[in-house]
Design an enzyme around this catalytic site. Structure first.
Site, PDB file in Angstrom:
ATOM      1  N   HIS A   1       0.838  -1.198   0.000  1.00 27.25           N
ATOM      2  CA  HIS A   1       0.000   0.000   0.000  1.00 27.25           C
ATOM      3  C   HIS A   1       0.876   1.252   0.000  1.00 27.25           C
ATOM      4  O   HIS A   1       1.954   1.264   0.603  1.00 27.25           O
ATOM      5  CB  HIS A   1      -0.906   0.036   1.230  1.00 27.25           C
ATOM      6  CG  HIS A   1      -1.748  -1.183   1.398  1.00 27.25           C
ATOM      7  ND1 HIS A   1      -2.587  -1.660   0.410  1.00 27.25           N
ATOM      8  CD2 HIS A   1      -1.893  -2.026   2.453  1.00 27.25           C
ATOM      9  CE1 HIS A   1      -3.209  -2.746   0.847  1.00 27.25           C
ATOM     10  NE2 HIS A   1      -2.802  -2.992   2.082  1.00 27.25           N
TER      11      HIS A   1
ATOM     12  N   GLU B   1      -2.354   0.034   8.105  1.00 28.63           N
ATOM     13  CA  GLU B   1      -3.330  -0.909   8.629  1.00 28.63           C
ATOM     14  C   GLU B   1      -2.703  -1.799   9.690  1.00 28.63           C
ATOM     15  O   GLU B   1      -1.475  -1.906   9.806  1.00 28.63           O
ATOM     16  CB  GLU B   1      -3.913  -1.774   7.511  1.00 28.63           C
ATOM     17  CG  GLU B   1      -2.918  -2.714   6.849  1.00 28.63           C
ATOM     18  CD  GLU B   1      -3.513  -3.440   5.640  1.00 28.63           C
ATOM     19  OE1 GLU B   1      -4.468  -2.917   5.035  1.00 28.63           O
ATOM     20  OE2 GLU B   1      -3.007  -4.530   5.306  1.00 28.63           O
TER      21      GLU B   1
ATOM     22  N   HIS C   1       3.136  -7.558   1.853  1.00 24.11           N
ATOM     23  CA  HIS C   1       2.425  -8.429   2.795  1.00 24.11           C
ATOM     24  C   HIS C   1       1.359  -9.239   2.061  1.00 24.11           C
ATOM     25  O   HIS C   1       0.950  -8.919   0.945  1.00 24.11           O
ATOM     26  CB  HIS C   1       1.764  -7.597   3.900  1.00 24.11           C
ATOM     27  CG  HIS C   1       0.725  -6.632   3.392  1.00 24.11           C
ATOM     28  ND1 HIS C   1       1.055  -5.404   2.870  1.00 24.11           N
ATOM     29  CD2 HIS C   1      -0.631  -6.725   3.302  1.00 24.11           C
ATOM     30  CE1 HIS C   1      -0.045  -4.769   2.497  1.00 24.11           C
ATOM     31  NE2 HIS C   1      -1.087  -5.550   2.738  1.00 24.11           N
TER      32      HIS C   1
ATOM     33  N   ARG D   1      -0.952  -4.806  -6.370  1.00 20.06           N
ATOM     34  CA  ARG D   1      -0.596  -6.218  -6.401  1.00 20.06           C
ATOM     35  C   ARG D   1       0.790  -6.390  -7.006  1.00 20.06           C
ATOM     36  O   ARG D   1       1.085  -5.863  -8.076  1.00 20.06           O
ATOM     37  CB  ARG D   1      -1.601  -7.028  -7.216  1.00 20.06           C
ATOM     38  CG  ARG D   1      -2.987  -7.109  -6.612  1.00 20.06           C
ATOM     39  CD  ARG D   1      -3.842  -8.160  -7.328  1.00 20.06           C
ATOM     40  NE  ARG D   1      -5.241  -7.982  -6.994  1.00 20.06           N
ATOM     41  CZ  ARG D   1      -6.131  -7.407  -7.795  1.00 20.06           C
ATOM     42  NH1 ARG D   1      -5.763  -6.994  -8.995  1.00 20.06           N
ATOM     43  NH2 ARG D   1      -7.379  -7.263  -7.419  1.00 20.06           N
TER      44      ARG D   1
END
Length: 318
Positions: free
Chosen positions: A101, A119, A176, A196
């Site tokens: 991200h 996150e 991740h 991705r």
């Protein structure tokens, strides 16, 4: 003193079907899910891709994004241009893509003013073989680019076994993925931006899903930080107290394992709460596993009773 009980804002979740999803959100949780590939429950969200509604009370049926705009006093008059957080339940039977991200600066410049995505994950359940990918083994950006271009995924990614009650902070720029039967509570910035890197060569409708290698290679942090930086064991934290799991620039998250009455104060602009185990009451209102709700500004004392686990979070970006 506390506000009237109807001031609690209970939330109707939004569900997402995923290539890697499953049935557990309908079997182990009290939800009507759209199919046996349900991967995400957007439990508290005002994002355009999944805007939750209020359940019951005088705001019944109102979208959370609209309530944020029309009733800013409920949220402490933060002055923010959008609801800042997003809470999800994730049922990952298969693995999500290996992904990364962006941070706020990159996302605002390249993704139409979106937030970036910090996150964190609280592991609710898993299997003996449940693993995560957190970070990578490349020492330089040139090595990273070479390993990605040569599809040296096994050598690149850093896989680690995780267990129930583990807590993982995923900073922007961290490669991740999750999977292997994990059930996760995720708290994040209000963003749906994912780049991705690799999708295990899976096909959807006969075609591979889109990768975002150019953007990913720009935002991946090199080198990765040690695993100890990301993962925290929380299984032995005190019961009947508000245990701080993380405080970062965007949020604070607490864990509460409750088996006798105790009281805390809602002194945040607003607080998000998710019941992840058991049942009980909050100021006399019955709550149970699968309930998600917001305690608005000025709610005051919170009297919790029962046998349950509650994960609470609050914005830290005022």
């Amino acid at each position: 003193m506390s506000c009237p009980e109807q001031s609690i804002l209970f939330i109707n979740p939004v569900f997402k079907q995923m290539l890697w999803g499953g049935e557990r959100l309908g079997k182990d949780w009290p939800y009507e899910i759209p199919g046996n590939d349900t991967g995400e429950c957007w439990a508290v969200s005002a994002h355009p891709n999944g805007d939750c509604t209020i359940k019951g009370g005088r705001f019944d049926g109102c979208k959370l994004s609209a309530l944020w705009e029309k009733e800013p006093g409920l949220f402490g008059n933060t002055g923010l241009d959008r609801f800042p957080l997003l809470v999800k339940l994730i049922n990952a039977e298969g693995y999500s893509s290996i992904q990364v991200h962006p941070n706020d600066t990159y996302a605002k410049a390249h993704e139409n003013g979106s937030y970036g995505k910090m996150e964190c994950w609280y592991i609710l359940d898993g299997r003996e073989d449940s693993n995560l990918v957190v970070g990578h083994n490349a020492e330089t950006r040139e090595e990273l680019r070479s390993m990605v271009q040569n599809r040296e995924w096994k050598e690149l990614i850093r896989e680690v076994h995780v267990e129930k009650d583990d807590f993982i902070q995923i900073e922007p720029g961290t490669i991740h993925t999750f999977g292997g039967g994990l059930m996760i509570l995720e708290i994040q910035q209000n963003s749906d931006i994912t780049y991705r890197v690799y999708d295990f060569d899976r096909l959807t409708d006969g075609k591979p899903r889109e990768l975002h290698l150019d953007k990913a290679l720009e935002v991946i942090s090199v080198p990765s930080k040690p695993l100890e930086h990301y993962i925290k064991k929380t299984g032995n934290m005190p019961e009947n107290t508000m245990n701080l799991l993380i405080e970062c620039d965007y949020y604070r998250v607490w864990k509460m394992d409750i088996n006798k009455p105790f009281t805390i104060e809602q002194d945040q602009p607003f607080m998000l709460m998710s019941v992840t185990r058991g049942e009980g009451t909050i100021n006399g209102t019955v709550i149970k596993k699968g309930d998600h709700f917001i305690l608005p500004y000025g709610y005051g004392d919170i009297n919790l009773e029962g046998d349950m686990q509650v994960i609470a979070s609050a914005c830290n970006c005022i």
